[in-house]
Design a protein around this motif. Sequence first.
Motif, PDB file in Angstrom:
ATOM      1  N   LEU A  41       0.822  -1.212   0.000  1.00  0.00           N
ATOM      2  CA  LEU A  41       0.000   0.000   0.000  1.00  0.00           C
ATOM      3  C   LEU A  41       0.856   1.261   0.000  1.00  0.00           C
ATOM      4  N   LEU A  42       2.024   1.205   0.628  1.00  0.00           N
ATOM      5  CA  LEU A  42       2.929   2.351   0.630  1.00  0.00           C
ATOM      6  C   LEU A  42       3.455   2.627  -0.774  1.00  0.00           C
ATOM      7  N   LEU A  43       3.677   1.569  -1.525  1.00  0.00           N
ATOM      8  CA  LEU A  43       4.204   1.713  -2.886  1.00  0.00           C
ATOM      9  C   LEU A  43       3.119   2.071  -3.897  1.00  0.00           C
ATOM     10  N   GLU A  44       1.878   1.775  -3.547  1.00  0.00           N
ATOM     11  CA  GLU A  44       0.766   1.984  -4.482  1.00  0.00           C
ATOM     12  C   GLU A  44       0.078   3.329  -4.314  1.00  0.00           C
ATOM     13  N   HIS A  45       0.322   4.022  -3.199  1.00  0.00           N
ATOM     14  CA  HIS A  45      -0.375   5.288  -2.927  1.00  0.00           C
ATOM     15  C   HIS A  45       0.620   6.408  -2.648  1.00  0.00           C
ATOM     16  N   TRP A  46       0.509   7.467  -3.406  1.00  0.00           N
ATOM     17  CA  TRP A  46       1.363   8.638  -3.186  1.00  0.00           C
ATOM     18  C   TRP A  46       1.104   9.197  -1.783  1.00  0.00           C
ATOM     19  N   ILE A  82      -8.669   7.774   3.577  1.00  0.00           N
ATOM     20  CA  ILE A  82      -9.453   7.885   2.343  1.00  0.00           C
ATOM     21  C   ILE A  82      -9.961   6.492   1.993  1.00  0.00           C
ATOM     22  N   THR A  83     -11.010   6.081   2.680  1.00  0.00           N
ATOM     23  CA  THR A  83     -11.499   4.702   2.563  1.00  0.00           C
ATOM     24  C   THR A  83     -13.009   4.614   2.383  1.00  0.00           C
ATOM     25  N   GLY A  84     -13.673   5.743   2.193  1.00  0.00           N
ATOM     26  CA  GLY A  84     -15.129   5.732   2.103  1.00  0.00           C
ATOM     27  C   GLY A  84     -15.644   5.229   0.770  1.00  0.00           C
ATOM     28  N   GLU A  85     -16.951   4.987   0.724  1.00  0.00           N
ATOM     29  CA  GLU A  85     -17.578   4.475  -0.498  1.00  0.00           C
ATOM     30  C   GLU A  85     -17.480   5.458  -1.654  1.00  0.00           C
ATOM     31  N   THR A 142      -8.839   8.022  -4.356  1.00  0.00           N
ATOM     32  CA  THR A 142      -7.905   6.905  -4.240  1.00  0.00           C
ATOM     33  C   THR A 142      -7.167   6.679  -5.554  1.00  0.00           C
ATOM     34  N   ASP A 143      -7.893   6.740  -6.663  1.00  0.00           N
ATOM     35  CA  ASP A 143      -7.257   6.587  -7.971  1.00  0.00           C
ATOM     36  C   ASP A 143      -6.233   7.691  -8.221  1.00  0.00           C
ATOM     37  N   THR A 144      -6.522   8.884  -7.739  1.00  0.00           N
ATOM     38  CA  THR A 144      -5.580   9.991  -7.881  1.00  0.00           C
ATOM     39  C   THR A 144      -4.266   9.672  -7.186  1.00  0.00           C
ATOM     40  N   GLY A 148       2.883   9.558  -9.517  1.00  0.00           N
ATOM     41  CA  GLY A 148       4.225   9.049  -9.288  1.00  0.00           C
ATOM     42  C   GLY A 148       4.361   7.565  -9.580  1.00  0.00           C
ATOM     43  N   ARG A 149       5.444   6.999  -9.058  1.00  0.00           N
ATOM     44  CA  ARG A 149       5.721   5.562  -9.204  1.00  0.00           C
ATOM     45  C   ARG A 149       6.229   5.014  -7.871  1.00  0.00           C
ATOM     46  N   GLY A 150       6.094   3.703  -7.689  1.00  0.00           N
ATOM     47  CA  GLY A 150       6.637   3.076  -6.501  1.00  0.00           C
ATOM     48  C   GLY A 150       8.155   3.204  -6.478  1.00  0.00           C
TER      49      GLY A 150
END
Length: 271
Positions: free
Chosen positions: A158-163, A172-175, A181-183, A188-190
């Motif tokens: 998750l650290l590598l997948e989310h800026w 940021i986990t709501g419906e 989340t996509d933003t 960036g990149r992992g």
Amino acid sequence: MIIDIWDTQSYDEPLLELLHENQKVIYGYFEEEKKIDDESSRKKTWSPPRSNPFVHGYHDIQEKISALMQDRTIRVFHYTRMTDAEVDRFMGDGIIPTSLEFLEVRINRVVQEELITAEQGKEIFKRSPLHSPALYGVRKGFWTTTGAFHPTDPGVNLLLEHWGGESAYWCITGENDDELTDTLRNLGRGRIFEIHLPVADANHGNANTSLGAPIVREYARTLGFDIYPEARDITIYEPAPPSVIIRHHNEGDEKYDHFGRGYPERHDPPM
């Protein structure tokens, strides 16, 4: 000399001497643990397991190893997601510990670079768990670990997948948060950074106290015991110069894809 916690071949002479001198106790402890586990598995009704007669000597060795580690330098790894511009700044400026103020600086920069909108930046900042340490814990500091993990490992993916890491994505986990989340996922990149860290400079000067146990376990693996290696979280609370950052691996690079599975050299991942 740089020590890799997971590689006994990197241990210096005083460290190895202490381990060799106590080999009988270390071997006896883990051999006894196998017997205790076997006895417990054959019980028809539960009862407390008997104590390991080597336990006091085993813990004494851990403490002695920890004391030796205070003036050592170890290799640690930082798993994160950054833009190319952020990597350039990081390699030039060095380590800046996580804080609400620094998160705001990072957000403002990617807004100015038109990688996210101003509205998205405000929402990411507003939702950061750094605003609520009583609820989400104190997350200040620059997190590293002694473990070389593959990018898909659940401890780091998750650290590598989310800026922005946990300071950005944690709440940021709501419906209705899919777009935000996509933003974070598309920014960036992992990146995996290798850092040579003086033990005395981490965990408010107490990082050494956590290193005795994984070192003794790693040594026990060389004695033939099939035990899972342990990593330790190491946190840097003060800025550090760029000279401690040795190299980095980028998502899409060959070494990034093989990290923890063939790289670093002599790293033996558990099966």
